[in-house]
Design an enzyme around this catalytic site. Sequence first.
Site, PDB file in Angstrom:
ATOM      1  CB  CYS A  58      -0.950   0.010   1.193  1.00 48.19           C
ATOM      2  SG  CYS A  58      -0.220  -0.574   2.710  1.00 48.19           S
ATOM      3  CG  HIS A  67      -0.793   3.729   4.952  1.00 45.17           C
ATOM      4  ND1 HIS A  67      -1.357   3.395   6.173  1.00 45.17           N
ATOM      5  CD2 HIS A  67      -0.370   2.557   4.410  1.00 45.17           C
ATOM      6  CE1 HIS A  67      -1.269   2.089   6.368  1.00 45.17           C
ATOM      7  NE2 HIS A  67      -0.668   1.547   5.323  1.00 45.17           N
ATOM      8  CD  GLN A 116       3.262   2.222   6.259  1.00 45.65           C
ATOM      9  OE1 GLN A 116       4.405   2.342   5.881  1.00 45.65           O
ATOM     10  NE2 GLN A 116       2.635   1.059   6.142  1.00 45.65           N
ATOM     11  CE  LYS A 137       6.374  -6.488   2.558  1.00 40.69           C
ATOM     12  NZ  LYS A 137       5.100  -6.615   3.337  1.00 40.69           N
ATOM     13  N   GLY A 172      -3.665  -1.211   8.307  1.00 42.07           N
ATOM     14  CA  GLY A 172      -2.706  -1.934   7.466  1.00 42.07           C
ATOM     15  C   GLY A 172      -2.308  -3.266   8.080  1.00 42.07           C
TER      16      GLY A 172
END
Length: 337
Positions: free
Chosen positions: A130, A243, A157, A214, A161
């Site tokens: 995301c 986020h 965030q 990531k 999530g």
Amino acid sequence: KLLNVAVAGATGAVGNEMIRGLESRNFPVKSLKLLASSRSVGRTLSFRGQDIAVEELTADSFTGVDIALFSAGGGPSLAFAPHAAAAGCVVVDNSSAWRMDPDVPLVVPEANPEAVAGYVGKGIIANPNCSTIQMLVALAPIHRTYGLKRIVVSTYQAVSGTGKKAIDELSVQTQAVLDRADPVCGVYPHRIAFNCLPHIDVFLENGYTKEEMKMVNETRKILGDATIGITATTVRVPVFYGHSEAVNVETRMPFDMKDVRNLLRAAPGVRVVDDPAGNVYPMAIDATGQDDTLVGRIRRDESMENAMNLWIVADNIRKGAATNTIQIAEILAEKYL
Ligand code: 2RA
């Protein structure tokens, strides 16, 4: 052409949003199969006014299915996506399991829609993380126009999530703190209520977390440029949905801030929300429940040549997961199936 669709992980926060999105975006669904672990078998979920029973996700769940949207976690994706592909079903997977596989395209429709064609590799397309998706919706047009040399990003965030348990934990802990009671920590290693945790996913040998790497690795794959310098700090904050990201970008070419602002205004999936004089800037409470990526606090970074700062906010469950997955499926349905 109407398609037989399956949602694997249908009872989770993202799975639920996928069902809602298939409905609200009027996806060409001929039939919908809802799959989850055996624990959820027997539950029913509503789709287009009909109650659909949840079935157990197994290797044989995909006969006759054209597209399967997965948000069932990395384990079930690794276990079942190949069986789905072998049955002729194209999988769009929200987990991180396949994202860096060279035979699996990693797609943000606003950044690299053409990559969907690569589904023929393994019959699997990966949905990015995301925090990567929202950043690239905003940065893709800047990369195309000026070239990205380096990105420094800090994220803020939401607990959604992590999933439903984390949403409950933030609620219960917040009340406990206000009641001067001892908050119970279950999902996170420390209290999240009225606190910030610079720790999302697990720590790696290089001192970064998986979440931070990531963003680094997925950005380079999606933009097709391994030379872009990227460093990330991802932080969990006591927010339920949405986020937020503070992004500093150095470009290869010089730019005029007016042109950058106009470029962002014209960018697909972006809504420029930026009038500091009027206290107008992107906020998680405004991003929640819709699919635009809000961009504001657009300003030149005076400390360096060809650099700017952006504040990027999006709904991490919708555009950050469910909607992006459905948009990939829409490209599949319109162009390839
Ligand atoms: C998180 N991006 O926010 C990760 C997975 N959704 O926890």
